[in-house]
Design a protein around this motif. Structure first.
Motif, short mmCIF file in Angstrom:
data_model
loop_
_atom_site.label_atom_id
_atom_site.label_comp_id
_atom_site.label_asym_id
_atom_site.label_seq_id
_atom_site.Cartn_x
_atom_site.Cartn_y
_atom_site.Cartn_z
N SER A 197 -1.60 -11.42 7.40
CA SER A 197 -0.98 -10.69 8.51
C SER A 197 -0.72 -9.25 8.10
O SER A 197 0.02 -8.99 7.15
N GLU A 198 -1.31 -8.32 8.82
CA GLU A 198 -1.07 -6.90 8.54
C GLU A 198 0.37 -6.52 8.85
O GLU A 198 0.96 -5.67 8.17
N ALA A 199 0.95 -7.18 9.85
CA ALA A 199 2.35 -6.90 10.22
C ALA A 199 3.29 -7.24 9.06
O ALA A 199 4.26 -6.51 8.80
N LEU A 200 3.01 -8.34 8.36
CA LEU A 200 3.83 -8.72 7.22
C LEU A 200 3.73 -7.69 6.10
O LEU A 200 4.73 -7.32 5.48
N LEU A 201 2.52 -7.23 5.84
CA LEU A 201 2.31 -6.23 4.80
C LEU A 201 3.04 -4.93 5.13
O LEU A 201 3.61 -4.28 4.24
N LEU A 202 3.07 -4.56 6.38
CA LEU A 202 3.77 -3.35 6.80
C LEU A 202 5.28 -3.51 6.62
O LEU A 202 5.98 -2.56 6.25
N LYS A 203 5.78 -4.72 6.88
CA LYS A 203 7.22 -4.97 6.68
C LYS A 203 7.59 -4.84 5.21
O LYS A 203 8.61 -4.24 4.85
N ILE A 204 6.74 -5.43 4.37
CA ILE A 204 6.99 -5.36 2.92
C ILE A 204 6.94 -3.90 2.46
O ILE A 204 7.80 -3.45 1.68
N ARG A 205 5.96 -3.19 2.95
CA ARG A 205 5.84 -1.78 2.58
C ARG A 205 7.08 -0.99 2.99
O ARG A 205 7.57 -0.13 2.25
N GLY A 206 7.62 -1.30 4.15
CA GLY A 206 8.83 -0.63 4.62
C GLY A 206 10.02 -0.89 3.72
O GLY A 206 10.81 0.02 3.43
N VAL A 207 10.15 -2.14 3.25
CA VAL A 207 11.25 -2.49 2.37
C VAL A 207 11.15 -1.75 1.03
O VAL A 207 12.13 -1.21 0.52
N ILE A 208 9.94 -1.72 0.47
CA ILE A 208 9.74 -1.06 -0.82
C ILE A 208 9.94 0.45 -0.69
O ILE A 208 10.53 1.09 -1.57
N ASN A 209 9.48 1.03 0.41
CA ASN A 209 9.67 2.46 0.63
C ASN A 209 11.15 2.81 0.73
O ASN A 209 11.57 3.91 0.34
N GLN A 210 11.94 1.89 1.27
CA GLN A 210 13.38 2.13 1.35
C GLN A 210 13.99 2.19 -0.05
O GLN A 210 14.84 3.04 -0.35
N LEU A 211 13.56 1.28 -0.93
CA LEU A 211 14.06 1.27 -2.31
C LEU A 211 13.58 2.51 -3.07
O LEU A 211 14.34 3.11 -3.83
N ALA A 212 12.30 2.85 -2.87
CA ALA A 212 11.68 3.90 -3.67
C ALA A 212 12.00 5.31 -3.19
O ALA A 212 12.14 6.23 -4.00
N PHE A 213 12.09 5.49 -1.86
CA PHE A 213 12.24 6.85 -1.33
C PHE A 213 13.43 7.01 -0.38
O PHE A 213 13.58 8.06 0.25
#
Length: 325
Positions: A197-213
């Protein structure tokens, strides 16, 4: 006049940042550290590459790997820096956990635990071993930091508790992890026998971006067990989760001292963990099948045989010396 060396240029830049504490129009540069741990071959590298917009095939992580990313929060603003560390080998290289977690990195440090849902028998012991080892080291660093900067330690602890509602029903049972922690269940497509699911990958990316940036947290939530769960800290409770799927008469027989321990006993009854010998990964990466190279391995075998012959020859020589004496 001789031109400056690369080292001199870098040193001057660091000193300049130390004086100004900023770049561009006085905006501060933020640095954050994100440490990925979890199941072996669980998809940690893939997640990091997606977050950094790198279109390249993931390579097996040998031991401990580092990369970084830079991102600007807005137009004409300096780029913040995110340092990404990744621990390979599942639970076999716990000693390396101490490298990225230091007194200098701890205040902007986050942990991402990636667990392979397609291997449920390994899931709980992998989670437990990695989190215990990480928490143990973090506690040591916090204790050391507290001796020189008690204010920083107090602020860190308060920041963790700020993520929890003051009226949370499980407040007395909660022992927050000492640094921000995200747990990702990877390979959901294998677990559910569905396509990726591309939607799941985008959610994960959003979470990591919050931690990182420091990008704003997602406010979405999903607690439907028939769908991929998405729950931020403080938004669930033992009451909402409910009791483990066992008859009430059997719960008392499990002799658990906490809800977490109760769930562990029930989980391990359904998915018995592998024995310690089979769970431990190969300590020597050179003998790991995923890094096999025929020519190198053949040479390694030959050298190992030569070493054994040398050892036996040396042993006989010493025995002969002892007999002669």
């Amino acid at each position: 006049m001789p031109s400056e060396t690369l080292w001199e240029i870098a040193k001057a830049e660091v000193e300049k940042r130390g004086i100004n504490g900023s770049e561009g129009d006085g905006a501060e540069i933020a640095e954050k550290f994100v440490f990925f741990i979890g199941s072996k071959n669980g998809g940690k590298t893939t997640i990091i590459l997606r977050c950094l917009d790198r279109d390249e095939p993931p390579k097996p992580t040998l031991a401990l790997e580092y990369t970084y990313g830079r991102r600007a929060k807005g137009h004409n603003t300096p780029k913040d820096i995110a340092h990404f560390w990744e621990l390979g080998g599942g639970t076999s290289l716990l000693d390396l956990i101490s490298i990225p977690i230091t007194g200098d990195t701890l205040r902007t440090f986050s942990l991402v635990l990636v667990l392979d849902l397609s291997k449920p028998n390994d899931l709980w012991p992998t989670m437990e071993n990695l989190l215990q080892a990480t928490k143990s080291h973090v506690d040591k660093v916090i204790m050391k930091l507290g001796k020189t900067n008690a204010k920083a330690v107090s602020e860190m602890r308060q920041k963790i508790w700020n993520n929890m509602p003051k009226d949370h029903p499980d407040h007395e049972l909660i022992d927050p992890f000492p640094v921000p922690l995200v747990i990702i269940g990877s390979k959901y497509d294998v677990f559910q026998f569905t396509s990726k699911s591309e939607a799941l990958l985008l959610k994960i990316r959003g979470v990591i971006n919050q931690l990182a940036f420091g990008i704003d947290k997602s406010k979405s939530i999903c607690v439907d067990q028939n769908k991929p769960l998405f729950i931020t800290a403080g938004l669930d409770s033992f009451g909402q989760i409910g009791s483990p799927p066992v008859p009430e008469n059997d719960i008392g027989k499990l002799h658990a001292h906490s809800p977490m321990e109760l769930w562990k006993k029930v989980y391990e009854k359904l998915f018995p963990p592998k024995s310690i010998n089979t769970l431990k990964d190969i300590k020597d990466p050179a003998r790991d099948p995923q890094y096999a190279e025929n020519e190198v391995d053949e040479m390694r075998i030959q050298k190992d045989l030569e070493l054994e012959q040398y050892k036996r020859s040396s042993s006989k020589s010493w025995k002969q010396i002892e007999l002669d004496s």
